[in-house]
Design a protein around this motif. Structure first.
Motif, PDB file in Angstrom:
ATOM      1  N   HIS A   1       0.938  -1.614   0.302  1.00 16.04           N
ATOM      2  CA  HIS A   1       0.405   0.464  -0.006  1.00 16.04           C
ATOM      3  C   HIS A   1       1.123   1.249   0.090  1.00 16.04           C
ATOM      4  CE1 HIS A   1       1.164   1.103   4.509  1.00 16.04           C
ATOM      5  NE2 HIS A   1       0.909  -0.387   4.296  1.00 16.04           N
ATOM      6  N   THR A   2       1.919   1.383   0.647  1.00 12.79           N
ATOM      7  CA  THR A   2       3.297   2.039   0.786  1.00 12.79           C
ATOM      8  C   THR A   2       3.371   2.963  -1.026  1.00 12.79           C
ATOM      9  OG1 THR A   2       3.537   2.283   2.547  1.00 12.79           O
ATOM     10  CG2 THR A   2       5.554   2.841   1.109  1.00 12.79           C
ATOM     11  N   LEU A   3       3.388   1.152  -1.438  1.00 14.59           N
ATOM     12  CA  LEU A   3       4.164   1.499  -2.951  1.00 14.59           C
ATOM     13  C   LEU A   3       2.833   2.005  -4.299  1.00 14.59           C
ATOM     14  CD1 LEU A   3       5.998  -1.951  -3.580  1.00 14.59           C
ATOM     15  CD2 LEU A   3       6.640   0.148  -1.929  1.00 14.59           C
ATOM     16  N   PHE A   4       1.513   2.378  -3.735  1.00 11.82           N
ATOM     17  CA  PHE A   4       0.676   2.383  -4.447  1.00 11.82           C
ATOM     18  C   PHE A   4       0.239   3.220  -3.491  1.00 11.82           C
ATOM     19  CE2 PHE A   4       0.850  -2.211  -5.585  1.00 11.82           C
ATOM     20  CZ  PHE A   4       0.952  -1.937  -7.311  1.00 11.82           C
ATOM     21  N   GLY A   5       1.125   4.846  -3.242  1.00  9.25           N
ATOM     22  CA  GLY A   5       0.691   5.962  -2.965  1.00  9.25           C
ATOM     23  C   GLY A   5       0.329   5.736  -1.480  1.00  9.25           C
ATOM     24  N   GLY A   6       0.135   4.826  -0.370  1.00 11.65           N
ATOM     25  CA  GLY A   6      -0.522   5.011   0.658  1.00 11.65           C
ATOM     26  C   GLY A   6       0.539   5.948   1.179  1.00 11.65           C
ATOM     27  N   PRO A   7       0.280   5.437   2.423  1.00 10.94           N
ATOM     28  CA  PRO A   7       1.079   5.963   3.916  1.00 10.94           C
ATOM     29  C   PRO A   7       2.453   6.128   3.465  1.00 10.94           C
ATOM     30  CG  PRO A   7      -0.765   5.394   4.904  1.00 10.94           C
ATOM     31  CD  PRO A   7      -0.775   4.933   3.460  1.00 10.94           C
ATOM     32  N   THR A   8       3.740   6.251   3.919  1.00 13.68           N
ATOM     33  CA  THR A   8       4.972   6.101   4.100  1.00 13.68           C
ATOM     34  C   THR A   8       4.999   5.116   5.510  1.00 13.68           C
ATOM     35  OG1 THR A   8       5.968   7.831   2.932  1.00 13.68           O
ATOM     36  CG2 THR A   8       7.460   6.297   3.600  1.00 13.68           C
ATOM     37  N   THR A   9       5.070   3.784   5.270  1.00 10.95           N
ATOM     38  CA  THR A   9       4.979   2.507   6.504  1.00 10.95           C
ATOM     39  C   THR A   9       6.506   2.058   6.136  1.00 10.95           C
ATOM     40  OG1 THR A   9       3.577   1.014   5.831  1.00 10.95           O
ATOM     41  CG2 THR A   9       3.102   3.637   7.664  1.00 10.95           C
ATOM     42  N   ILE A  10       6.656   1.124   7.417  1.00 11.44           N
ATOM     43  CA  ILE A  10       7.932   0.034   6.795  1.00 11.44           C
ATOM     44  C   ILE A  10       7.652  -1.256   7.223  1.00 11.44           C
ATOM     45  CG2 ILE A  10      10.606  -0.266   7.502  1.00 11.44           C
ATOM     46  CD1 ILE A  10      11.038   2.499   7.914  1.00 11.44           C
ATOM     47  N   ALA A  11       7.633  -2.284   6.766  1.00 10.46           N
ATOM     48  CA  ALA A  11       7.151  -3.144   7.074  1.00 10.46           C
ATOM     49  C   ALA A  11       8.455  -3.907   7.650  1.00 10.46           C
ATOM     50  CB  ALA A  11       6.708  -4.268   5.295  1.00 10.46           C
ATOM     51  N   ARG A  12       9.651  -3.606   7.584  1.00 15.36           N
ATOM     52  CA  ARG A  12      10.749  -4.281   8.569  1.00 15.36           C
ATOM     53  C   ARG A  12      12.093  -3.792   8.075  1.00 15.36           C
ATOM     54  NH1 ARG A  12      10.843  -8.972  12.192  1.00 15.36           N
ATOM     55  NH2 ARG A  12      13.327  -9.991  11.611  1.00 15.36           N
ATOM     56  N   LEU A  13      12.151  -3.117   9.251  1.00 16.54           N
ATOM     57  CA  LEU A  13      13.918  -2.836   8.668  1.00 16.54           C
ATOM     58  C   LEU A  13      14.895  -3.635   9.698  1.00 16.54           C
ATOM     59  CD1 LEU A  13      15.970  -0.349   8.883  1.00 16.54           C
ATOM     60  CD2 LEU A  13      14.915   0.552  10.867  1.00 16.54           C
TER      61      LEU A  13
ATOM     62  N   ARG B   1       5.106   3.556  12.622  1.00 16.80           N
ATOM     63  CA  ARG B   1       5.002   2.232  12.044  1.00 16.80           C
ATOM     64  C   ARG B   1       5.742   1.348  11.385  1.00 16.80           C
ATOM     65  NH1 ARG B   1      -1.500   0.658  10.165  1.00 16.80           N
ATOM     66  NH2 ARG B   1      -0.879  -0.911   9.146  1.00 16.80           N
ATOM     67  N   ILE B   2       6.066   0.286  12.629  1.00 14.95           N
ATOM     68  CA  ILE B   2       6.533  -1.358  11.570  1.00 14.95           C
ATOM     69  C   ILE B   2       6.353  -2.256  11.971  1.00 14.95           C
ATOM     70  CG2 ILE B   2       9.058  -2.492  11.182  1.00 14.95           C
ATOM     71  CD1 ILE B   2      10.149   0.380  12.788  1.00 14.95           C
ATOM     72  N   ASP B   3       5.923  -2.873  10.045  1.00 14.61           N
ATOM     73  CA  ASP B   3       4.330  -3.282  10.388  1.00 14.61           C
ATOM     74  C   ASP B   3       4.901  -4.483  11.266  1.00 14.61           C
ATOM     75  OD1 ASP B   3       2.232  -2.442   9.109  1.00 14.61           O
ATOM     76  OD2 ASP B   3       3.190  -2.637   7.126  1.00 14.61           O
ATOM     77  N   THR B   4       6.100  -5.481  10.881  1.00 14.69           N
ATOM     78  CA  THR B   4       6.746  -6.673  11.473  1.00 14.69           C
ATOM     79  C   THR B   4       8.136  -6.676  12.007  1.00 14.69           C
ATOM     80  OG1 THR B   4       8.293  -6.852   9.379  1.00 14.69           O
ATOM     81  CG2 THR B   4       5.892  -8.151   9.417  1.00 14.69           C
ATOM     82  N   GLY B   5       8.573  -5.705  12.391  1.00 11.82           N
ATOM     83  CA  GLY B   5       9.545  -5.643  13.008  1.00 11.82           C
ATOM     84  C   GLY B   5      10.721  -4.901  12.993  1.00 11.82           C
TER      85      GLY B   5
ATOM     86  N   GLY C   1       8.837  -6.714  17.297  1.00  9.24           N
ATOM     87  CA  GLY C   1       7.857  -7.469  17.097  1.00  9.24           C
ATOM     88  C   GLY C   1       7.358  -5.879  16.388  1.00  9.24           C
ATOM     89  N   GLN C   2       6.364  -6.202  15.849  1.00  8.26           N
ATOM     90  CA  GLN C   2       5.623  -5.219  15.092  1.00  8.26           C
ATOM     91  C   GLN C   2       5.668  -3.855  16.345  1.00  8.26           C
ATOM     92  OE1 GLN C   2       1.474  -5.999  13.868  1.00  8.26           O
ATOM     93  NE2 GLN C   2       0.596  -5.839  15.734  1.00  8.26           N
ATOM     94  N   LEU C   3       5.366  -2.670  15.222  1.00  2.04           N
ATOM     95  CA  LEU C   3       5.556  -1.767  16.586  1.00  2.04           C
ATOM     96  C   LEU C   3       4.374  -0.920  15.763  1.00  2.04           C
ATOM     97  CD1 LEU C   3       6.748   0.357  18.862  1.00  2.04           C
ATOM     98  CD2 LEU C   3       7.876   1.375  16.386  1.00  2.04           C
ATOM     99  N   HIS C   4       2.948  -0.535  16.597  1.00  6.12           N
ATOM    100  CA  HIS C   4       1.713   0.090  16.502  1.00  6.12           C
ATOM    101  C   HIS C   4       1.692   0.286  17.243  1.00  6.12           C
ATOM    102  CE1 HIS C   4       0.634  -2.752  12.154  1.00  6.12           C
ATOM    103  NE2 HIS C   4       1.765  -2.311  12.334  1.00  6.12           N
ATOM    104  N   PRO C   5       0.503   1.632  16.970  1.00  3.84           N
ATOM    105  CA  PRO C   5       0.434   1.993  17.731  1.00  3.84           C
ATOM    106  C   PRO C   5      -0.623   1.767  18.816  1.00  3.84           C
ATOM    107  CG  PRO C   5       0.174   4.327  16.545  1.00  3.84           C
ATOM    108  CD  PRO C   5       1.023   2.647  15.981  1.00  3.84           C
ATOM    109  N   ASP C   6      -0.954   1.643  19.968  1.00  7.50           N
ATOM    110  CA  ASP C   6      -1.691   0.897  20.987  1.00  7.50           C
ATOM    111  C   ASP C   6      -2.481  -0.807  21.069  1.00  7.50           C
ATOM    112  OD1 ASP C   6      -3.384   3.076  21.557  1.00  7.50           O
ATOM    113  OD2 ASP C   6      -4.299   3.213  19.297  1.00  7.50           O
ATOM    114  N   LYS C   7      -1.293  -1.833  19.952  1.00  8.77           N
ATOM    115  CA  LYS C   7      -0.610  -3.349  19.847  1.00  8.77           C
ATOM    116  C   LYS C   7       0.419  -3.701  21.491  1.00  8.77           C
ATOM    117  CE  LYS C   7      -3.222  -3.356  15.796  1.00  8.77           C
ATOM    118  NZ  LYS C   7      -3.363  -4.469  14.433  1.00  8.77           N
ATOM    119  N   PRO C   8       0.755  -4.325  21.621  1.00  8.58           N
ATOM    120  CA  PRO C   8       1.975  -4.849  22.402  1.00  8.58           C
ATOM    121  C   PRO C   8       3.115  -4.959  21.540  1.00  8.58           C
ATOM    122  CG  PRO C   8       0.083  -6.113  22.485  1.00  8.58           C
ATOM    123  CD  PRO C   8      -0.145  -5.130  21.524  1.00  8.58           C
TER     124      PRO C   8
END
Length: 352
Positions: free
Chosen positions: A96-108, A140-144, A168-175
């Motif tokens: 979704h980032t590639l198709f113009g969505g918010p700039t987020t990272i799945a994994r670093l 936001r980092i989807d998988t860590g 692990g993943q870094l999302h607001p309101d999620k462990p």
């Protein structure tokens, strides 16, 4: 096989080849390495940092769309000493980032980084003037995050080596979870486990339900629970409580409270320790304390001075090298430096 079938297969193979080539070109265009590199550098500049790469970022397709980064250098703006040097890194990006969505990272992923604490401390010390009133946001980092073969140094001295970190993943309101292993300068193992729930608001970020476990060698274990908040620069606060177990001394109750900087005081850490033969109630400025500690290891540092801070310590028995003391009682004065860029604090006329 008839000539007609051979021709049909050649046409089909050619079509598949064209489609694959078009897919590669399309994904390369979607990744736009220059755009993402510029975005990363702009985000670094907003935090008072300069990010540079030894070569332009390269797109990768497998196993996920990603950018390969080579020769990463991260400096405080205008400084020559790098905060971080890394051989290579990889940013996996969601579709979704590639198709113009918010700039987020799945994994670093970062391989063989070297972090210099002196340079890091210098950047942190300038945060009040460089960050201004910017409100920090949780990335936001989807998988860590995965960091391998890292080292933490102070100048030429290695403090931690062979460091591995995975989150692990870094999302607001999620462990959120973080696991770290390393070796200190003496080769003793260091392990850290952190669990927390990040939250975001218009005022900054916070971490609730913190559960921190730290062990050093076979002698020291620390367990703390609580919460922390960061509103930008040195406007940080935290309340943590728990215990520390020392194999040669016993178990101690420990509480830590971090209070934000203001016009009079810098960022302050209040520490309370109570247990067999040792009690302490002290206030310490973490950034100035780190600078004092670095001067202790400097052979040309000159005269030894008391650490910055205030409070009281009682120790039944203490040993420093070949010198031991019984019934040691120590009062720290009020000599805490004012916060960077603030008006000087008025002199205190009373002892703690």
């Amino acid at each position: 096989m008839s000539r007609r079938w051979r021709l049909a297969l050649l046409v089909a193979a050619g079509a598949v080849g064209v489609l694959l080539l078009a897919a590669v070109i399309g994904v390369y265009w979607l990744l736009q390495p220059d755009r993402f590199t510029a975005t990363l550098q702009a985000q670094a500049r907003a935090a008072g940092l300069d990010l540079s790469l030894a070569s332009p970022a390269r797109p990768a397709l497998f196993p996920h769309p990603a950018l390969e980064l080579q020769g990463i250098t991260l400096n405080e703006s205008g400084a020559s000493m790098p905060i971080l040097l890394a051989a290579r890194g990889r940013l996996a990006l969601p579709w979704h980032t590639l198709f113009g969505g918010p700039t987020t990272i799945a994994r670093l992923e970062i391989d063989a980084p070297r972090v210099d604490l002196d340079a890091l401390q210098s950047w942190l010390g300038h945060l009040p003037s460089s960050e201004g009133n910017r409100v920090p946001q949780i990335p936001r980092i989807d998988t860590g995050i995965l960091i391998s073969r890292a080292s933490v140094v102070r100048g030429n001295d290695i403090l931690l080596d062979n460091l591995a970190l995975e989150t692990g993943q870094l999302h607001p309101d999620k462990p959120f979870s973080l696991d770290l292993t390393a070796r200190d300068a003496s080769g003793d193992p260091v392990q850290l486990r952190l669990l927390a729930t990040p939250r975001a608001s218009g005022e900054g970020m916070s971490f609730e339900n913190i559960d921190l476990h730290l062990s050093h060698g076979a002698d020291t274990t620390l367990d703390l629970r609580g919460s922390a908040h960061w509103h930008g620069a040195a406007d940080a606060s935290a309340d943590l409580a728990g215990s520390v177990d020392l194999a040669d001394a016993g178990r101690y109750d420990l509480s830590l409270r971090l209070t934000p900087a203001n016009l009079r005081d810098p960022l302050l850490l209040t520490l309370h320790l109570a247990g067999p033969g040792r009690n302490a109630d002290v206030r310490l400025p973490p950034l100035q304390l780190a600078n004092w500690w670095s001067q202790l290891s400097d052979a040309e540092g000159g005269q030894l001075v008391m650490p910055p801070g205030s409070g009281h310590l009682d120790v039944d028995h203490a040993a420093f090298g070949g010198v031991s003391a019984e019934g040691l009682s120590l009062d720290l004065g009020e000599g805490i430096p004012a916060a960077a860029g603030s008006a000087p604090a008025p002199a205190s006329s009373s002892a703690p």
